[in-house]
Design an enzyme around this catalytic site. Structure first.
Site, PDB file in Angstrom:
ATOM      1  N   GLU A   1     -11.140  -1.720   4.679  1.00 55.57           N
ATOM      2  CA  GLU A   1     -10.036  -2.031   5.575  1.00 55.57           C
ATOM      3  C   GLU A   1     -10.525  -2.193   7.010  1.00 55.57           C
ATOM      4  OE1 GLU A   1      -7.044   1.023   5.806  1.00 55.57           O
ATOM      5  OE2 GLU A   1      -5.666  -0.202   6.972  1.00 55.57           O
TER       6      GLU A   1
ATOM      7  N   SER B   1      -6.970   6.112  12.806  1.00 58.78           N
ATOM      8  CA  SER B   1      -6.580   6.089  14.223  1.00 58.78           C
ATOM      9  C   SER B   1      -7.835   6.159  15.092  1.00 58.78           C
ATOM     10  CB  SER B   1      -5.670   7.276  14.536  1.00 58.78           C
ATOM     11  OG  SER B   1      -6.432   8.473  14.546  1.00 58.78           O
ATOM     12  N   ASN B   2      -7.671   5.786  16.351  1.00 58.54           N
ATOM     13  CA  ASN B   2      -8.838   5.798  17.231  1.00 58.54           C
ATOM     14  C   ASN B   2      -9.392   7.207  17.409  1.00 58.54           C
ATOM     15  OD1 ASN B   2      -8.422   3.122  17.304  1.00 58.54           O
ATOM     16  ND2 ASN B   2      -8.350   2.942  19.534  1.00 58.54           N
ATOM     17  N   GLU B   3      -8.527   8.195  17.239  1.00 58.91           N
ATOM     18  CA  GLU B   3      -9.017   9.578  17.305  1.00 58.91           C
ATOM     19  C   GLU B   3      -9.874   9.892  16.080  1.00 58.91           C
ATOM     20  OE1 GLU B   3      -5.909   8.557  18.179  1.00 58.91           O
ATOM     21  OE2 GLU B   3      -6.483   8.793  20.272  1.00 58.91           O
TER      22      GLU B   3
ATOM     23  N   GLN C   1       0.838  -1.209   0.000  1.00 56.30           N
ATOM     24  CA  GLN C   1       0.000   0.000   0.000  1.00 56.30           C
ATOM     25  C   GLN C   1       0.870   1.255   0.000  1.00 56.30           C
ATOM     26  OE1 GLN C   1      -2.329   0.378   3.578  1.00 56.30           O
ATOM     27  NE2 GLN C   1      -3.881   1.651   2.604  1.00 56.30           N
ATOM     28  N   GLY C   2       0.657   2.127  -0.978  1.00 57.13           N
ATOM     29  CA  GLY C   2       1.379   3.400  -1.014  1.00 57.13           C
ATOM     30  C   GLY C   2       0.427   4.548  -0.769  1.00 57.13           C
TER      31      GLY C   2
ATOM     32  N   SER D   1       0.118   6.518   2.920  1.00 55.84           N
ATOM     33  CA  SER D   1       0.656   7.508   3.856  1.00 55.84           C
ATOM     34  C   SER D   1       1.967   8.086   3.363  1.00 55.84           C
ATOM     35  CB  SER D   1       0.891   6.863   5.229  1.00 55.84           C
ATOM     36  OG  SER D   1      -0.314   6.473   5.807  1.00 55.84           O
TER      37      SER D   1
END
Lengths: 391, 388
Positions: free
Chosen positions: A245, A376-378, A126-127, A129
């Protein structure tokens, strides 16, 4: 309201359990159970066995190997796989690029890539981030500029998991730097990792592992036939991909198995002449994590039982958020059970420390990642506050 | 496996919601009702009886509706949603449940019919000062009194406290020490030697100090044998109903809090602009949904004839943790208004606190689960022992 699985689903669960515990090689399942790192060959062998039985990509369209299962069947398939210590089919192939190509790829792309992706003849990475585009993915800066029949790619990706094993990469690139909204100037390209100008640099993690990488692109030429879907629509495909995902990211079966193992470890360790498992505080801590896990599993069942129309149940963000926290809680529990033995991570031949205690801390440290990846959880809290609570 | 309510259950929910919202649509009515004895509205109670709610779990032959634990959960959740002070769980599910589980046919016909009609308010006199959450009795003793009631009477001596609705109750189901364990007895509200001192509870309800001085009592059931297991089971079913009530309370507390964050302005913007607050509201939602799943599941276990004691402990633990989290955060996110009696949200926290302590709190449930946790590998919530 009915608690029991229907006879058909009970039989389905039994069929899955039998397959996973008898058809997938014991050495691979032992490696997973011992929480050692799998080799590339382990992943490939395991996925090919699943694929031959139609169990690698059941969620794909039927014409490309899908099974037209209900969300509940898929849930059972995944949970049983995790409980049986079977490596899950490579997410980059089966959950990420596969469904994107099946939905948005050209007929040529589908024919060329989908069978090979299901069978892991192509290993994808995966490209997405970049150093300055994490949760704010749309800020990505890797560019692709049209030059004749090719795209020329320059820039850098990071956190590319298992990129060292990959044959191909699916990559988000900026194709319209002038677009009014930054999301509108992004496209998705796929290309071989051995293309001239691609360089991979491993990133060592706090547990000593090398599972993620930086990937650098310097004038990488990508033929235009490797554009996925339409130019400047890459953000839509990325959102579609990230939605997939998050499916199964709670990994309840994994945590359930680890908790069962932790109970066993707590019997092995002795405190003041008694097994640690009999210590009331330790037993209560195990019971609390287990009860949270039961609540999560029931919530997952509620979600899968009511998302048949394809729209995710509003509680699905809870699964990622709490699922990652409970994976982390279980790994932390094992470190605490190991006590002083937990520092022996790099011991080998001459050590008497059991393997579970040696891998405990690296796994705990490595699992800090699960509340960061996959949104992220945030980000999940932002989704819950915004879409569910209307804040 | 199916987590959806059927149309009859949805109709039941709508009917109960309609009734209770008429009575308690705004917090003011509840405050008025709570201010004077008996701490609930007799008229609403009578309407609940007309609707069949007070006989919901009892057999039709005893004047009930013959419904199951899921219907009970539907009603309890609606009660929690508006903080209705009517003692449905205490009087119907717990006290009535014990009569249904243990009573003779004659007792069931008489007492359950009275409960269902709303003419008999039943209370379970079980808690004793200085003990907590035991299924057995120790402070009230029963002695045979052959001169009473055709030669098979009993006399009770000792104290029970707190007894929910103990002063208003028409009949008390009393646990008492006999040779060989804890037996259950029926005591009429007008029995001689019965002294009841009622008071207001922390959550606006009513409880009583109940003293028995050689009070005549009738054995509940065929004999004065040990009923500890029956008490354990009835309390488990009440814990499951309380879990549903707590879900209703938490749901409203969260919705009220989210609404407040959207409208309350400080520093020139609504509170919903502060991530420090919205993230905490998101965490409240997580707690609520996990607790809701467990509460729903526990009522399904009871419905399927599974291990209700274990399922109730799981529901108790999950709703206890969620109730404390949501109750405390609901007040904090409101600020000072949340602590006032005039505003609703503090009363939700108060009710959650009461529910949390009447039949065992989270630590108590965790401790019970901990005793067996290493005897099995994994929990399958869709399998034995939960599926019966």
């Amino acid at each position: 309201m009915r608690l029991q699985l229907s006879p058909e689903l009970s039989a389905f669960r039994e069929e899955m359990r039998t397959f996973f515990t008898t058809e997938v090689p014991q050495d691979i399942r032992d490696t997973v159970a011992a929480r050692r790192h799998l080799s590339r060959d382990d992943y490939v062998r395991s996925q090919r066995i699943l694929n031959a039985a139609g169990l690698a990509v059941p969620h794909w369209p039927v014409e490309w190997g899908g099974r037209d299962w209900t969300p509940l069947q898929r849930h059972i398939w995944r949970e049983e796989m995790q409980l049986a210590c079977v490596p899950e089919p490579l997410a980059f192939n089966t959950s990420m690029i596969g469904p994107v190509l099946a939905a948005f790829g050209s007929q040529e792309q589908k024919e060329r890539f989908l069978p090979a992706t299901a069978n892991i003849d192509i290993w994808w990475c995966q490209g997405f981030s970049e150093p300055d585009a994490g949760s704010d993915l749309a800020s990505l800066r890797t560019t692709a500029v049209r030059d004749g029949d090719d795209w020329v790619v320059n820039g850098q990706k990071t956190w590319t998991t298992l990129g060292q094993y990959a044959d191909w990469i699916f990559c988000l690139v900026r194709t319209d730097p002038l677009a009014e909204k930054k999301q509108r100037g992004i496209s998705m390209l796929v290309f071989p990792m051995d293309s001239p100008g691609v360089t991979l640099r491993p990133i060592e993690l706090i547990d000593g592992s090398r599972e993620v990488n930086e990937v650098f692109f310097e004038d990488v030429r990508v033929p235009s036939e490797f554009l996925v879907g339409e130019e400047n629509r890459g953000w839509d495909y990325a959102k579609f991909l990230l939605g997939n995902e998050r499916v199964g990211i709670a990994r309840i079966g994994f945590t359930k198995r680890l908790l069962a193992q932790a109970k066993g470890y707590a019997q092995e360790v002795t405190v003041a002449g008694r097994p640690l498992a009999e210590d009331p505080r330790m037993a209560a801590r195990i019971a609390e994590v287990e009860n949270e896990l039961v609540a999560l599993e029931l919530t997952a069942l509620r979600v899968v039982a009511h998302s048949a129309d394809g729209r995710p149940h509003p509680a699905s963000s809870v699964l990622k958020l709490r699922g990652s926290e409970l994976q982390q809680a279980a790994t932390e529990l094992v470190v605490d059970i190991a006590g002083p033995l937990s520092v022996t991570s790099f011991a080998d031949g001459g050590s008497e420390v059991p393997e579970w205690a040696r891998v405990a801390t690296p796994e705990y440290l490595n699992y800090r990642k699960v509340s960061i990846y996959g949104g992220s959880n945030e980000v999940q809290r932002t989704i819950i506050a915004g879409t569910i609570l209307g804040l | 496996m199916d987590f959806t309510f059927d149309s009859e259950q949805n109709d039941l929910r709508e009917a109960v919601r309609g009734l209770l919202e008429r009575s308690y649509g705004d917090g003011e009515q509840r405050r008025k009702v709570a201010a004077s004895d008996p701490g609930f509205d007799e008229e609403t109670w009578a309407r609940m009886a007309e609707m069949g709610l007070l006989g919901l779990p009892f057999a039709e032959e005893h004047g009930g509706m013959g419904a199951g634990p899921i219907e009970v959960a539907v009603v309890a959740e609606e009660i929690g949603r508006v903080l209705a002070p009517e003692p449905f769980v205490e009087a119907v599910v717990l006290a009535g449940g014990l009569v249904a589980a243990v009573g003779t046919d004659e007792q069931k016909s008489e007492v359950l019919a009275g409960i269902a009609e709303g003419t008999t308010l039943a209370a379970f006199a079980h808690a004793e000062p200085g003990t907590r959450w035991s299924p057995s009795a120790s402070a009230v003793t029963a002695t045979p009194s052959p001169n009473d009631r055709d030669g098979d009477g009993w006399r009770l001596t000792g104290t029970k406290e707190p007894v929910p609705n103990g002063a208003r109750a028409d009949v008390l189901v009393v646990s008492a020490v006999v040779d060989g364990g804890t037996a259950l007895f029926l005591v009429r509200g007008d029995a001689e030697g019965l002294t009841r001192t009622g008071y207001r509870t922390s959550d606006g309800g009513r409880a009583a100090h109940v003293r028995f001085d050689g009070t005549p009592a009738e054995v509940l059931g065929a004999d004065a044998g040990d009923r500890t297991a029956d008490v354990e089971r009835a309390q488990a079913l009440a814990r499951i109903a309380y879990a549903a009530e707590a879900i209703g309370v938490m749901d409203t507390a969260l919705r009220t809090t989210a609404e407040y964050l959207k409208t309350r302005r400080q520093f020139g913007v609504t509170l919903s602009r502060f991530q420090a607050l919205t993230f905490r509201a998101a965490d409240m939602y997580v707690s609520l949904e996990l607790a809701r799943s467990t509460a729903l599941w526990a009522s399904m276990v009871a419905d399927a004839g599974g291990d209700v004691v274990a399922a109730a402990d799981r529901a108790r633990l999950q709703t206890s943790r969620a109730g404390r989290h949501i109750g405390k955060e609901a007040i904090q996110l409101h600020g000072g208004i949340g602590v006032t009696a005039e505003y609703t949200v503090g009363h939700h926290t108060s009710r959650l606190t009461a529910i949390d302590h009447l039949l065992g709190d989270g630590d108590w449930a965790a401790d019970r689960l901990a005793r067996t946790v290493t005897r099995y590998e994994t929990v399958d919530p869709l399998g034995a022992p939960y599926t019966g």
